[in-house]
Design a protein around this motif. Structure first.
Motif, PDB file in Angstrom:
ATOM      1  N   ALA A 140      29.045  11.713  -7.152  1.00  0.00           N
ATOM      2  CA  ALA A 140      28.958  10.393  -7.787  1.00  0.00           C
ATOM      3  C   ALA A 140      30.161  10.098  -8.671  1.00  0.00           C
ATOM      4  N   CYS A 141      30.611  11.084  -9.420  1.00  0.00           N
ATOM      5  CA  CYS A 141      31.739  10.850 -10.323  1.00  0.00           C
ATOM      6  C   CYS A 141      33.039  10.686  -9.540  1.00  0.00           C
ATOM      7  N   ASN A 142      33.276  11.578  -8.598  1.00  0.00           N
ATOM      8  CA  ASN A 142      34.532  11.533  -7.839  1.00  0.00           C
ATOM      9  C   ASN A 142      34.666  10.261  -7.016  1.00  0.00           C
ATOM     10  N   ASN A 143      33.563   9.835  -6.383  1.00  0.00           N
ATOM     11  CA  ASN A 143      33.622   8.685  -5.477  1.00  0.00           C
ATOM     12  C   ASN A 143      33.273   7.362  -6.147  1.00  0.00           C
ATOM     13  N   GLY A 144      32.488   7.420  -7.220  1.00  0.00           N
ATOM     14  CA  GLY A 144      32.066   6.198  -7.892  1.00  0.00           C
ATOM     15  C   GLY A 144      30.872   5.530  -7.244  1.00  0.00           C
ATOM     16  N   HIS A 145      30.494   5.973  -6.057  1.00  0.00           N
ATOM     17  CA  HIS A 145      29.331   5.429  -5.357  1.00  0.00           C
ATOM     18  C   HIS A 145      28.849   6.457  -4.348  1.00  0.00           C
ATOM     19  N   ILE A 146      27.577   6.344  -3.947  1.00  0.00           N
ATOM     20  CA  ILE A 146      27.014   7.230  -2.934  1.00  0.00           C
ATOM     21  C   ILE A 146      26.179   6.399  -1.963  1.00  0.00           C
ATOM     22  N   ASP A 147      25.960   6.929  -0.768  1.00  0.00           N
ATOM     23  CA  ASP A 147      25.106   6.265   0.216  1.00  0.00           C
ATOM     24  C   ASP A 147      23.640   6.541  -0.111  1.00  0.00           C
ATOM     25  N   ILE A 148      22.825   5.503  -0.092  1.00  0.00           N
ATOM     26  CA  ILE A 148      21.400   5.653  -0.384  1.00  0.00           C
ATOM     27  C   ILE A 148      20.577   4.733   0.517  1.00  0.00           C
ATOM     28  N   SER A 149      19.291   5.004   0.571  1.00  0.00           N
ATOM     29  CA  SER A 149      18.313   4.041   1.078  1.00  0.00           C
ATOM     30  C   SER A 149      17.179   4.013   0.067  1.00  0.00           C
ATOM     31  N   TRP A 150      16.376   2.958   0.074  1.00  0.00           N
ATOM     32  CA  TRP A 150      15.365   2.829  -0.971  1.00  0.00           C
ATOM     33  C   TRP A 150      14.187   1.996  -0.508  1.00  0.00           C
ATOM     34  N   GLN A 151      13.073   2.198  -1.209  1.00  0.00           N
ATOM     35  CA  GLN A 151      11.893   1.357  -1.060  1.00  0.00           C
ATOM     36  C   GLN A 151      11.313   1.084  -2.445  1.00  0.00           C
ATOM     37  N   VAL A 152      11.076  -0.182  -2.735  1.00  0.00           N
ATOM     38  CA  VAL A 152      10.405  -0.580  -3.969  1.00  0.00           C
ATOM     39  C   VAL A 152       8.922  -0.743  -3.640  1.00  0.00           C
ATOM     40  N   LEU A 153       8.076  -0.022  -4.374  1.00  0.00           N
ATOM     41  CA  LEU A 153       6.639  -0.025  -4.108  1.00  0.00           C
ATOM     42  C   LEU A 153       5.912  -0.980  -5.050  1.00  0.00           C
ATOM     43  N   ASP A 154       4.672  -1.278  -4.710  1.00  0.00           N
ATOM     44  CA  ASP A 154       3.881  -2.163  -5.568  1.00  0.00           C
ATOM     45  C   ASP A 154       3.240  -1.411  -6.731  1.00  0.00           C
ATOM     46  N   THR A 155       3.622  -0.164  -6.927  1.00  0.00           N
ATOM     47  CA  THR A 155       3.134   0.642  -8.044  1.00  0.00           C
ATOM     48  C   THR A 155       3.953   0.341  -9.300  1.00  0.00           C
ATOM     49  N   THR A 156       3.288   0.055 -10.407  1.00  0.00           N
ATOM     50  CA  THR A 156       3.976  -0.258 -11.659  1.00  0.00           C
ATOM     51  C   THR A 156       4.094   0.986 -12.525  1.00  0.00           C
ATOM     52  N   LEU A 157       5.322   1.327 -12.914  1.00  0.00           N
ATOM     53  CA  LEU A 157       5.568   2.457 -13.804  1.00  0.00           C
ATOM     54  C   LEU A 157       5.899   2.017 -15.224  1.00  0.00           C
ATOM     55  N   TYR A 158       6.358   0.764 -15.373  1.00  0.00           N
ATOM     56  CA  TYR A 158       6.781   0.302 -16.695  1.00  0.00           C
ATOM     57  C   TYR A 158       6.362  -1.151 -16.882  1.00  0.00           C
ATOM     58  N   ASN A 159       5.742  -1.430 -18.027  1.00  0.00           N
ATOM     59  CA  ASN A 159       5.339  -2.796 -18.354  1.00  0.00           C
ATOM     60  C   ASN A 159       6.436  -3.503 -19.144  1.00  0.00           C
ATOM     61  N   PHE A 160       6.940  -4.599 -18.576  1.00  0.00           N
ATOM     62  CA  PHE A 160       7.849  -5.495 -19.286  1.00  0.00           C
ATOM     63  C   PHE A 160       7.092  -6.782 -19.597  1.00  0.00           C
ATOM     64  N   ASP A 161       7.656  -7.620 -20.462  1.00  0.00           N
ATOM     65  CA  ASP A 161       6.982  -8.881 -20.761  1.00  0.00           C
ATOM     66  C   ASP A 161       7.020  -9.843 -19.576  1.00  0.00           C
ATOM     67  N   THR A 162       7.824  -9.521 -18.561  1.00  0.00           N
ATOM     68  CA  THR A 162       7.913 -10.381 -17.382  1.00  0.00           C
ATOM     69  C   THR A 162       6.868 -10.041 -16.323  1.00  0.00           C
ATOM     70  N   ASN A 163       6.491  -8.770 -16.215  1.00  0.00           N
ATOM     71  CA  ASN A 163       5.517  -8.383 -15.194  1.00  0.00           C
ATOM     72  C   ASN A 163       4.147  -8.073 -15.781  1.00  0.00           C
ATOM     73  N   ALA A 164       4.062  -7.934 -17.106  1.00  0.00           N
ATOM     74  CA  ALA A 164       2.781  -7.644 -17.758  1.00  0.00           C
ATOM     75  C   ALA A 164       2.705  -8.391 -19.086  1.00  0.00           C
ATOM     76  N   PRO A 165       2.697  -9.727 -19.051  1.00  0.00           N
ATOM     77  CA  PRO A 165       2.657 -10.508 -20.295  1.00  0.00           C
ATOM     78  C   PRO A 165       1.415 -10.189 -21.114  1.00  0.00           C
ATOM     79  N   GLY A 166       1.616 -10.027 -22.411  1.00  0.00           N
ATOM     80  CA  GLY A 166       0.500  -9.714 -23.296  1.00  0.00           C
ATOM     81  C   GLY A 166       0.278  -8.230 -23.488  1.00  0.00           C
ATOM     82  N   GLN A 167       0.905  -7.399 -22.652  1.00  0.00           N
ATOM     83  CA  GLN A 167       0.782  -5.951 -22.768  1.00  0.00           C
ATOM     84  C   GLN A 167       1.977  -5.393 -23.542  1.00  0.00           C
ATOM     85  N   PRO A 168       1.778  -4.301 -24.276  1.00  0.00           N
ATOM     86  CA  PRO A 168       2.923  -3.674 -24.954  1.00  0.00           C
ATOM     87  C   PRO A 168       3.960  -3.222 -23.926  1.00  0.00           C
TER      88      PRO A 168
END
Length: 263
Positions: free
Chosen positions: A144-172
């Motif tokens: 990562a340091c030498n190249n500045g970028h790496i090849d990846i693939s990803w999937q965003v799941l419907d599982t929530t790990l962190y509450n923000f005021d945008t996805n969980a209004p009213g929650q801490p």
């Protein structure tokens, strides 16, 4: 890149059976901040750490306040179109077809990540992908340091790990209770964070406590004494034997010798 995508299909197909995928792709991973080690790869990332994240619109938390190296930035145009859908969601990232057990979560937007081609060539002004902390990206691939970028693939799941005021209004705002801890070392209830039950593995040595590696997953086995975590340093991915380009890439008192972190 094509081989990486193909190798990931089996894992992602199984994952989709239990959790819905709301966004997926392949491209490039880059870095823009680091909470644990702001002086990384010959750069000072401390200013970037003070930037507010896109998912915290009203309270306006910055990266230092969130205090996690597992926060990931995704396509700015896409996340801005529906903050409630993407913010705080778990991201499964794969490198060379191997999914990481790190509990990444969406928390910010990335301008570069919304344009360009996933098949290359790499273009720093526009290339699809995700933006990470340097520590997280380096743990995924030591180049990562030498190249500045790496090849990846990803999937965003419907599982929530962190509450923000945008996805969980009213929650801490903060990590979801009972949903794992998306902190700097990975959520867990075992003694070796990131190597608990359910983590990916290639041998018993990759699993914490009495867990064993069963079909590529750390699992409980009452008939086995398991394994003890190997000696580690304070900066995962930068311990003895890790690739480096300077002493700044090595943890604790290690130095960079012939491209490897050494005592």
């Amino acid at each position: 890149m094509k081989g990486q995508i193909t190798a990931s299909l089996g894992f992602f197909a199984k994952l989709a059976l239990s959790q819905s995928v709301i966004y997926s792709g392949s491209g490039y991973g880059t870095y823009y901040y680091d909470i644990q080690h702001p002086q990384s790869c010959g750069q000072d990332l401390s200013v970037a750490n003070t930037g507010n994240v896109e998912c915290s619109q009203f309270i306006a938390l910055n990266l230092n306040q969130i205090n996690s190296n597992n926060l990931v930035a995704m396509n700015h145009s896409l996340i801005a179109s529906n903050l409630a859908q993407y913010c705080g969601r778990q991201v499964v990232v794969s490198v060379n077809g191997q999914p990481s057990s790190t509990p990444f979560f969406i928390g910010d937007g990335c301008e570069r990540c919304g344009t360009g081609s996933s098949t290359g060539p790499w273009n720093p002004n526009g290339a699809p992908g995700l933006d990470f902390s340097f520590s997280a990206l380096s743990a995924l691939n030591s180049n990562a340091c030498n190249n500045g970028h790496i090849d990846i693939s990803w999937q965003v799941l419907d599982t929530t790990l962190y509450n923000f005021d945008t996805n969980a209004p009213g929650q801490p705002e903060g990590p979801v209770s009972g949903g794992g801890n998306p902190g700097n070392g990975g959520g867990s209830t075992c003694t070796w964070a990131g190597h608990c039950q359910g983590a990916s593995c290639s041998s018993d040595n990759d699993c914490s406590d009495s867990l064993v590696c069963n079909s590529g997953v750390c699992s409980a086995d009452s008939g086995s004494s398991g394994s003890t975590p190997p000696a580690t340093c304070s900066w995962e991915g930068h311990c003895q034997g890790a690739s480096c380009s300077s002493d700044d890439d090595c943890s604790d008192s290690l130095v960079c010798n012939s491209g490897k972190c050494s005592p």
